[in-house]
Motif scaffolding. Structure first.
Motif, PDB file in Angstrom:
ATOM      1  N   TYR A 188     -18.358   0.236  12.224  1.00 39.97           N
ATOM      2  CA  TYR A 188     -19.227  -0.710  11.520  1.00 39.97           C
ATOM      3  C   TYR A 188     -18.772  -2.152  11.762  1.00 39.97           C
ATOM      4  O   TYR A 188     -19.563  -3.013  12.153  1.00 39.97           O
TER       5      TYR A 188
ATOM      6  N   GLN B 225     -20.632  -5.313  13.834  1.00 42.87           N
ATOM      7  CA  GLN B 225     -20.886  -6.620  13.215  1.00 42.87           C
ATOM      8  C   GLN B 225     -20.280  -7.751  14.057  1.00 42.87           C
ATOM      9  O   GLN B 225     -20.928  -8.751  14.340  1.00 42.87           O
TER      10      GLN B 225
ATOM     11  N   ARG C   8     -22.114 -11.045  16.114  1.00 43.00           N
ATOM     12  CA  ARG C   8     -21.681 -12.431  15.914  1.00 43.00           C
ATOM     13  C   ARG C   8     -21.194 -13.018  17.225  1.00 43.00           C
ATOM     14  O   ARG C   8     -21.427 -14.184  17.527  1.00 43.00           O
TER      15      ARG C   8
ATOM     16  N   SER D 105     -19.358 -14.835   8.586  1.00 42.74           N
ATOM     17  CA  SER D 105     -20.719 -14.315   8.432  1.00 42.74           C
ATOM     18  C   SER D 105     -21.662 -15.035   9.389  1.00 42.74           C
ATOM     19  O   SER D 105     -21.394 -16.149   9.846  1.00 42.74           O
TER      20      SER D 105
ATOM     21  N   ARG E 124     -30.776  -1.324  14.264  1.00 42.79           N
ATOM     22  CA  ARG E 124     -29.986  -2.498  13.914  1.00 42.79           C
ATOM     23  C   ARG E 124     -30.869  -3.717  13.668  1.00 42.79           C
ATOM     24  O   ARG E 124     -30.534  -4.593  12.903  1.00 42.79           O
TER      25      ARG E 124
END
Lengths: 389, 160
Positions: free
Chosen positions: A292, A296, A300, A371, B3
């Motif tokens: 996971y 992510q 990014r 983020s 996704r």
């Protein structure tokens, strides 16, 4: 007044303070700073892993572990090394659980290096290898990696720096700060030279689980003939977002793990107990967590690489860790100037490439352990900054 | 493209360019996929996640548990579709467990909602019992914390 200077160890005094620091001192005085400078995951440790730590605390399991680490954890580490990288280690003799990967690096260098021994260190790289070598009275020999080689260490560069005193090669890949990854073929070329010149290898694979694209990380000791020459350092900080738990490990030939264990035993005693229990849970049931976080980071990474390239801050596509290392050429500024001006003008904090070795001049390290919202805002500010230059 | 759904769920305002970069595809592909999701009814709409407590507006929300008697052929569908038709109703779901339908209703005040339940829901044919629970504080909704501002507590280890 006591003249403390004269009491201090000379090697310690020779060691330069980290260059990363100055910028944090400036940034901490400012408001509304968007930082892309931190070198640790923004995720918290997966909840089930935290729970396991809490459970053992509630049960009062707060004692020392064996010096080498709990057997249960060493067994999990070995079965994980086997499962992920196909390398076999014996839990009893080939593993040392340490206080983060950093301690393992230090123990390894101190166990191997005699005064005058040369340690081959690729740069740009994490800041600890040179000071650790100096403290062990070894001689750091820097090998520059280059943007045109995607910041990989080449066999030619390695060969050109070898002398009769060369003993240990440090392989910090996936690399902090460049994001460079050594694929199998690149490692094989290095392994040739290692064999030829009878070197040992300290492979710092702390970012090994954070590689992107189709090809996954290749553990150096999985190459033919390299297991007996390699100490692999890894840990829980990056792959399970467990930086604050301070837990890492080294695996390698028992003849090298033994002196490392001896040093560890006297200097450290044993790694944190709670962290070790949590780490067992992480290794047993944490594959999905890694996956996971990796996906992510990957999104990014694409976002920031694309954004920087659009602004002319060109970066090759980093394939590992969570950093990009763009060239600042278009800005016409040096690394320090760029980072300082960006911080003062737009309150965006990034780290000058020179903090990771002189050859980092002309580059900056930008972390994407933030983020998407945060990264988007930082890119907007950098765009404004570049537009004004 | 699952996704893509996840990314849109997190931020429906992300541009096709941004989404394409993150997913390693082209903006055209992203737009095509979204159009397809919309056509198939996978994506049913795009909404802002609003913290009404901060929006300076009178608003109350309640979860109403309904016990109903299912109809012979249409089961719970018929009563559900009648309840759905009210504007005040935000969501209707068939539940497992101690009651049948969970209905979320919002209105200008608790009084409004109480009246709505008493005058509109309870009298419906097939409704056996209702229990109204008002939302007092929304801590988290749509995956986002409504109470804490997102702060980065990380301190670089090189600083003091």
């Amino acid at each position: 007044m006591i003249e403390y200077q004269k009491y201090l160890n000379q090697e310690v005094q020779q060691v330069k303070p980290s260059g990363i620091r100055r910028f944090f001192d400036i940034a901490s005085e400012m408001d509304n700073v968007i930082s892309l400078s931190i070198g640790e995951p923004d995720f918290s440790t997966p909840y089930h892993v935290r729970q396991e730590g809490i459970r053992t605390l509630e049960k009062g399991k707060t004692w020392y572990s064996p010096n080498r680490g709990f057997m249960e954890l060493r067994e999990e580490i070995c079965s994980w090394m086997q499962r992920r990288y196909g390398v076999e280690y014996a839990p009893k003799t080939d593993v040392l659980v340490t206080v983060g990967g950093s301690e393992a690096l230090d123990m390894c260098i101190r166990s191997l290096i005699n005064p005058g021994d040369e340690v081959l260190i690729p740069e740009p790289s994490f800041v600890c290898y040179v000071p650790m070598t100096q403290m062990a009275k070894g001689v750091p020999v820097v090998m520059e990696t280059k943007a045109e080689n995607q910041f990989r260490l080449t066999a030619e560069e390695l060969r050109s720096k070898i002398t009769p005193k060369s003993k240990l090669l440090i392989l910090p890949f996936p690399n902090n700060p460049t994001g460079a990854v050594m694929r199998r073929e690149h490692l094989e070329a290095i392994a040739e030279v290692v064999k030829e010149h009878d070197l040992l290898v300290l492979s710092d694979e702390i970012y090994g689980e954070l590689t992107y694209g189709n090809e996954r990380h290749v553990c150096f000791s999985s190459l033919p003939g390299m297991k007996e020459r390699t100490i692999v350092v890894n840990g829980f900080s990056k792959m399970f977002a467990m930086t604050g738990w301070r837990l890492g490990f080294a695996v390698g030939p028992k003849e090298i793990i033994a002196p490392m264990t001896k040093l560890h035993q006297y200097a450290i005693m044993s790694a944190p107990t709670t962290a070790q229990y949590a780490a067992v849970e992480a290794l047993r049931n944490g594959d999905e967590d890694i996956e996971y976080m990796r996906s992510q980071y990957d999104m990014r990474r694409r976002l920031i690489v694309d954004g920087l390239n659009r602004l002319g801050l060109t970066c090759f596509e980093p394939e590992g860790a969570f950093y990009v290392f763009p060239s600042l050429k278009k800005s016409g500024l040096s690394s320090e100037e760029f980072c300082e001006k960006l911080l003062y003008d737009e309150h965006v904090a990034v780290v000058p490439g020179t903090a990771f070795g002189e050859c980092g001049e002309g580059f900056a390290r930008i972390s994407y352990s933030y983020s998407i919202k945060h990264i988007t805002e930082a890119l907007r500010r950098i765009e404004r900054f570049m537009g004004r230059l | 493209m699952e996704r893509l759904l996840q990314l849109l769920k997190e931020n429906a305002r992300a541009t096709s360019d941004q989404l394409a970069v993150m997913l390693n595809t082209t903006p055209e592909e992203v737009e095509k996929a979204i159009a397809d999701y919309e056509a198939r009814g996978v994506i049913k709409g795009y909404q802002a996640l609003i913290n009404w407590e901060k929006a300076d507006e009178n608003r109350a929300t309640a979860l109403i548990e309904l016990k109903v008697s299912p109809k012979r052929d249409r089961g719970f569908d018929e009563i559900a579709s009648r309840i759905m038709a009210f504007n005040e109703v935000e969501s209707v779901s068939l539940m497992s467990g101690g009651f049948d339908l969970a209905v979320i209703v919002s209105g200008k005040s608790m009084q409004d909602i109480a009246m709505f339940v008493a005058r509109r829901l309870s009298p419906l044919d097939g409704v056996l019992a209702t229990a109204t629970h008002f939302f007092l504080t929304r801590y988290k909704d749509g995956g986002v914390s409504f109470v804490d501002e997102e702060t980065d507590e990380r301190r670089d280890s090189w600083s003091d």
